[in-house]
Design a protein around this motif. Structure first.
Motif, mmCIF file in Angstrom:
data_model
loop_
_atom_site.group_PDB
_atom_site.id
_atom_site.type_symbol
_atom_site.label_atom_id
_atom_site.label_comp_id
_atom_site.label_asym_id
_atom_site.label_seq_id
_atom_site.Cartn_x
_atom_site.Cartn_y
_atom_site.Cartn_z
ATOM 1 N N THR A 182 23.310 93.310 37.800
ATOM 2 C CA THR A 182 23.654 94.670 38.214
ATOM 3 C C THR A 182 25.116 94.728 38.651
ATOM 4 O O THR A 182 25.550 93.932 39.481
ATOM 5 C CB THR A 182 22.760 95.132 39.371
ATOM 6 N N LYS A 183 25.851 95.685 38.127
ATOM 7 C CA LYS A 183 27.267 95.839 38.484
ATOM 8 C C LYS A 183 27.373 96.741 39.714
ATOM 9 O O LYS A 183 27.076 97.930 39.645
ATOM 10 C CB LYS A 183 28.044 96.423 37.311
ATOM 11 N N THR A 184 27.782 96.163 40.821
ATOM 12 C CA THR A 184 27.883 96.899 42.075
ATOM 13 C C THR A 184 29.039 96.363 42.901
ATOM 14 O O THR A 184 29.386 95.171 42.797
ATOM 15 C CB THR A 184 26.571 96.798 42.874
ATOM 16 N N LYS A 203 17.280 96.926 32.229
ATOM 17 C CA LYS A 203 18.572 96.886 32.906
ATOM 18 C C LYS A 203 18.600 97.856 34.077
ATOM 19 O O LYS A 203 18.270 99.027 33.940
ATOM 20 C CB LYS A 203 19.685 97.231 31.919
ATOM 21 N N LYS A 221 20.499 100.159 36.910
ATOM 22 C CA LYS A 221 21.670 101.019 36.800
ATOM 23 C C LYS A 221 22.838 100.499 37.640
ATOM 24 O O LYS A 221 22.660 100.027 38.752
ATOM 25 C CB LYS A 221 21.316 102.447 37.209
ATOM 26 N N SER A 222 24.032 100.634 37.105
ATOM 27 C CA SER A 222 25.257 100.198 37.777
ATOM 28 C C SER A 222 25.754 101.280 38.720
ATOM 29 O O SER A 222 25.322 102.443 38.663
ATOM 30 C CB SER A 222 26.341 99.897 36.740
ATOM 31 N N ASP A 223 26.708 100.928 39.572
ATOM 32 C CA ASP A 223 27.359 101.922 40.429
ATOM 33 C C ASP A 223 28.009 103.009 39.578
ATOM 34 O O ASP A 223 27.976 104.197 39.932
ATOM 35 C CB ASP A 223 28.448 101.263 41.282
#
Length: 211
Positions: free
Chosen positions: A138-140, A156, A158-160
């Motif tokens: 996760t992109k955060t 997947k 959810k990213s920021d």
């Protein structure tokens, strides 16, 4: 004028390299400094130091199936006091994630009651420890002193960036309450990010004006 201010704010959140807002390097440096302070305090006060504190926490706190299914990506701030005579008090869980995690953190807290060193200075009695729950991949922007990582639930998370883009879409369509809900998600992911609080305030003010 307010529409221009809003545009600049959102532009900064969606395209941080264009405006310098939410600078990744700055956020990382602040997190490193914050975590260094947490480590020094735990090394001084906790028996076995910060490494033992982390080991005990990870042995008692883990993702539940529900938390994994719901893509829990939160930074929970474990806040409490330990006076110089080793009495624990004032436990607070900021950004409480639920999904059974709160109960685990409470059990952990109860397990460390007798694990402290005495002190002679009240400056060393207040603890604020960011514990990050992170689904792998996760992109955060959130950062924790201790990271509890879990594999993705088969899809997947959810990213920021997903939330930032959809906040703007909801704002344009006048769905400000939905935009505010998504902003709260970002704050739970990164409670030290002041840009998110400014974004929430701007949305709240706009929502108030439209009512």
């Amino acid at each position: 004028m307010k529409s221009i201010i809003w545009f600049v704010l959102v532009l900064g959140l969606l395209f941080p390299f264009a405006s310098g807002a939410q600078d990744t390097t700055l956020n990382d440096n602040l997190a490193i400094s914050r975590n260094r302070g947490v480590k020094q305090l735990l090394d001084l006060r906790f028996r076995g130091g910060s490494g033992e504190f982390e080991r005990m926490l990870i042995s008692k706190v883990a993702y539940t199936p529900e938390a994994r299914k719901n893509c829990l990506n939160n930074v929970v701030i474990l806040s409490f006091s330990v006076d110089c005579n080793n009495n624990l008090s004032e436990l607070k869980l900021r950004n409480a994630p639920y999904f059974g995690i709160n109960e685990q953190l409470t059990v952990f807290y109860e397990s460390i009651v007798d694990q402290w060193n005495t002190c002679n200075d009240e400056r060393y009695t207040r603890f604020e420890i960011p514990v990050q729950f992170l689904i792998e991949g996760t992109k955060t922007s959130g950062r924790g002193f201790i990271v509890i990582e879990e594999k993705n639930p088969g899809y997947k998370c959810k990213s920021d960036q997903y939330y930032l883009e959809n906040i703007e879409k909801h704002r344009k369509k006048g769905r400000l309450k939905k935009a505010l809900e998504m902003t709260d998600i970002l704050i739970k992911r990164d409670p030290y990010n002041q840009d998110y609080f400014e974004l929430k305030k701007s949305l709240f003010d706009q929502n108030t004006e439209s009512e």
